[in-house]
Design a protein around this motif. Sequence first.
Motif, PDB file in Angstrom:
ATOM      1  N   MET A 192      43.602 -24.676  -4.233  1.00  0.00           N
ATOM      2  CA  MET A 192      42.642 -25.476  -3.466  1.00  0.00           C
ATOM      3  C   MET A 192      41.249 -25.353  -4.082  1.00  0.00           C
ATOM      4  O   MET A 192      40.915 -24.315  -4.645  1.00  0.00           O
ATOM      5  N   SER A 193      40.468 -26.403  -3.955  1.00  0.00           N
ATOM      6  CA  SER A 193      39.173 -26.382  -4.627  1.00  0.00           C
ATOM      7  C   SER A 193      38.246 -25.338  -3.990  1.00  0.00           C
ATOM      8  O   SER A 193      38.501 -24.844  -2.897  1.00  0.00           O
ATOM      9  N   HIS A 194      37.169 -25.097  -4.677  1.00  0.00           N
ATOM     10  CA  HIS A 194      36.201 -24.100  -4.248  1.00  0.00           C
ATOM     11  C   HIS A 194      35.563 -24.493  -2.907  1.00  0.00           C
ATOM     12  O   HIS A 194      35.053 -25.590  -2.753  1.00  0.00           O
ATOM     13  N   THR A 195      35.638 -23.599  -1.934  1.00  0.00           N
ATOM     14  CA  THR A 195      34.931 -23.870  -0.684  1.00  0.00           C
ATOM     15  C   THR A 195      33.840 -22.821  -0.533  1.00  0.00           C
ATOM     16  O   THR A 195      33.990 -21.678  -0.978  1.00  0.00           O
ATOM     17  N   LYS A 196      32.762 -23.222   0.114  1.00  0.00           N
ATOM     18  CA  LYS A 196      31.651 -22.287   0.324  1.00  0.00           C
ATOM     19  C   LYS A 196      32.045 -21.225   1.347  1.00  0.00           C
ATOM     20  O   LYS A 196      32.907 -21.477   2.204  1.00  0.00           O
ATOM     21  N   GLY A 197      31.404 -20.069   1.269  1.00  0.00           N
ATOM     22  CA  GLY A 197      31.659 -19.039   2.269  1.00  0.00           C
ATOM     23  C   GLY A 197      30.940 -19.377   3.571  1.00  0.00           C
ATOM     24  O   GLY A 197      30.195 -20.355   3.640  1.00  0.00           O
ATOM     25  N   LYS A 198      31.169 -18.564   4.574  1.00  0.00           N
ATOM     26  CA  LYS A 198      30.509 -18.796   5.867  1.00  0.00           C
ATOM     27  C   LYS A 198      29.514 -17.674   6.153  1.00  0.00           C
ATOM     28  O   LYS A 198      29.716 -16.534   5.744  1.00  0.00           O
ATOM     29  N   LEU A 199      28.506 -18.062   6.897  1.00  0.00           N
ATOM     30  CA  LEU A 199      27.463 -17.101   7.253  1.00  0.00           C
ATOM     31  C   LEU A 199      27.706 -16.595   8.677  1.00  0.00           C
ATOM     32  O   LEU A 199      27.870 -17.401   9.603  1.00  0.00           O
ATOM     33  N   TYR A 200      27.754 -15.270   8.831  1.00  0.00           N
ATOM     34  CA  TYR A 200      27.968 -14.652  10.146  1.00  0.00           C
ATOM     35  C   TYR A 200      26.758 -13.818  10.514  1.00  0.00           C
ATOM     36  O   TYR A 200      26.275 -13.024   9.702  1.00  0.00           O
ATOM     37  N   VAL A 201      26.329 -13.977  11.743  1.00  0.00           N
ATOM     38  CA  VAL A 201      25.234 -13.153  12.270  1.00  0.00           C
ATOM     39  C   VAL A 201      25.837 -12.214  13.303  1.00  0.00           C
ATOM     40  O   VAL A 201      26.546 -12.652  14.211  1.00  0.00           O
ATOM     41  N   ILE A 202      25.570 -10.920  13.136  1.00  0.00           N
ATOM     42  CA  ILE A 202      26.024  -9.935  14.126  1.00  0.00           C
ATOM     43  C   ILE A 202      24.769  -9.356  14.787  1.00  0.00           C
ATOM     44  O   ILE A 202      23.920  -8.775  14.101  1.00  0.00           O
ATOM     45  N   SER A 203      24.656  -9.543  16.096  1.00  0.00           N
ATOM     46  CA  SER A 203      23.497  -9.000  16.817  1.00  0.00           C
ATOM     47  C   SER A 203      23.965  -8.236  18.043  1.00  0.00           C
ATOM     48  O   SER A 203      25.127  -8.344  18.460  1.00  0.00           O
ATOM     49  N   GLY A 204      23.033  -7.512  18.626  1.00  0.00           N
ATOM     50  CA  GLY A 204      23.333  -6.742  19.834  1.00  0.00           C
ATOM     51  C   GLY A 204      22.361  -5.580  19.905  1.00  0.00           C
ATOM     52  O   GLY A 204      21.691  -5.272  18.908  1.00  0.00           O
ATOM     53  N   PRO A 205      22.263  -4.929  21.056  1.00  0.00           N
ATOM     54  CA  PRO A 205      21.288  -3.846  21.197  1.00  0.00           C
ATOM     55  C   PRO A 205      21.503  -2.746  20.163  1.00  0.00           C
ATOM     56  O   PRO A 205      22.623  -2.516  19.714  1.00  0.00           O
ATOM     57  N   SER A 206      20.402  -2.100  19.817  1.00  0.00           N
ATOM     58  CA  SER A 206      20.477  -0.980  18.875  1.00  0.00           C
ATOM     59  C   SER A 206      21.433   0.082  19.423  1.00  0.00           C
ATOM     60  O   SER A 206      21.350   0.452  20.602  1.00  0.00           O
ATOM     61  N   GLY A 207      22.362   0.536  18.606  1.00  0.00           N
ATOM     62  CA  GLY A 207      23.316   1.573  19.009  1.00  0.00           C
ATOM     63  C   GLY A 207      24.627   1.017  19.543  1.00  0.00           C
ATOM     64  O   GLY A 207      25.551   1.763  19.855  1.00  0.00           O
ATOM     65  N   THR A 208      24.730  -0.312  19.611  1.00  0.00           N
ATOM     66  CA  THR A 208      25.941  -0.908  20.186  1.00  0.00           C
ATOM     67  C   THR A 208      27.145  -0.834  19.237  1.00  0.00           C
ATOM     68  O   THR A 208      28.293  -0.988  19.654  1.00  0.00           O
TER      69      THR A 208
ATOM     70  N   ILE B  27      27.565 -11.457   5.858  1.00  0.00           N
ATOM     71  CA  ILE B  27      27.365 -10.917   7.208  1.00  0.00           C
ATOM     72  C   ILE B  27      25.948 -10.360   7.337  1.00  0.00           C
ATOM     73  O   ILE B  27      25.525  -9.516   6.539  1.00  0.00           O
ATOM     74  N   LEU B  28      25.234 -10.851   8.343  1.00  0.00           N
ATOM     75  CA  LEU B  28      23.881 -10.355   8.613  1.00  0.00           C
ATOM     76  C   LEU B  28      23.916  -9.486   9.865  1.00  0.00           C
ATOM     77  O   LEU B  28      24.397  -9.944  10.905  1.00  0.00           O
ATOM     78  N   ASP B  29      23.414  -8.283   9.779  1.00  0.00           N
ATOM     79  CA  ASP B  29      23.226  -7.426  10.970  1.00  0.00           C
ATOM     80  C   ASP B  29      21.746  -7.543  11.303  1.00  0.00           C
ATOM     81  O   ASP B  29      20.914  -6.862  10.688  1.00  0.00           O
ATOM     82  N   ILE B  30      21.424  -8.468  12.208  1.00  0.00           N
ATOM     83  CA  ILE B  30      20.007  -8.741  12.495  1.00  0.00           C
ATOM     84  C   ILE B  30      19.785  -8.858  14.006  1.00  0.00           C
ATOM     85  O   ILE B  30      20.736  -9.046  14.760  1.00  0.00           O
TER      86      ILE B  30
END
Length: 207
Positions: free
Chosen positions: A1-17, A99-102
């Motif tokens: 299959m042809s080249h597909t772009k990756g996906k962007l994931y944002v992971i958020s939540g309170p500090s320490g979660t 993956i962004l941990d922001i």
Amino acid sequence: MSHTKGKLYVISGPSGTGKGTICSILTKDPKNEFSVSMTTRAPRPGEENGREYWFVSKEEFLENVEMGNFLEYAEVFDNYYGTPKDMVLKRLERGHNVILDIDVQGGLQVRKAMPEAVLIFILPPTLTELRSRLEGRKTETRDIIEKRLSKAVNEIRLIGEYDYLIVNDDRDVAAAKAASIMTAEDCRVPDKVRSLIREYEQQQKGE
Ligand code: ADP
Ligand code: 5GP
């Protein structure tokens, strides 16, 4: 299959979660790459420049803001944190998931800049458990822990802006849920289906 772009994931939540814990399980899969943010926070014992963060001075951070180098940035707990834009875009182009941990402020900026990003919120089972995780991590002073806990409910109020919610009770179960979300997102009918259809037409011609 042809080249597909990756996906962007944002992971958020309170500090320490447990965001960092879940991200490190997800990035065992080489298709998933962690975006290393830039921060003005001081490194914790054991943290390495370029692995957890790029640790920079406030001046250097603000120069990067001026140059438009961030996909998003925010002031969190009295320090600046930002996501380097070029690195994210290059990796997505190469077909990797990023993956962004922001924090939530950053997550909402990403939603505006890249509406196709998938936003996942990680909740602790209870605030008492959140406190005990932050205390157990032994990386912050009591004052800083209190500051982080006091921001938790404000962040939780914004869950409605996110696409998915995971309660991190058992870390492996929570990471498996995040991986399942990523699998489901991979199977989503893409917005631009035309190139996929063209590919099948070409395959048919080649038969
Ligand atoms: P965050 O990145 O959201 O600030 P961390 O991933 O650093 O949180 O996790 C905070 C602390 O809680 C760490 O000591 C981590 O080992 C622990 N932890 C993470 N997930 C769980 C879980 N499901 N159960 C118990 N402890 C956890
Ligand atoms: P910590 O100091 O515990 O590593 O991170 C504090 C908070 O900053 C966490 O909520 C984390 O998700 C957030 N954070 C880390 N990197 C970034 C970033 O690049 N941008 C934004 N907006 N938040 C970030």
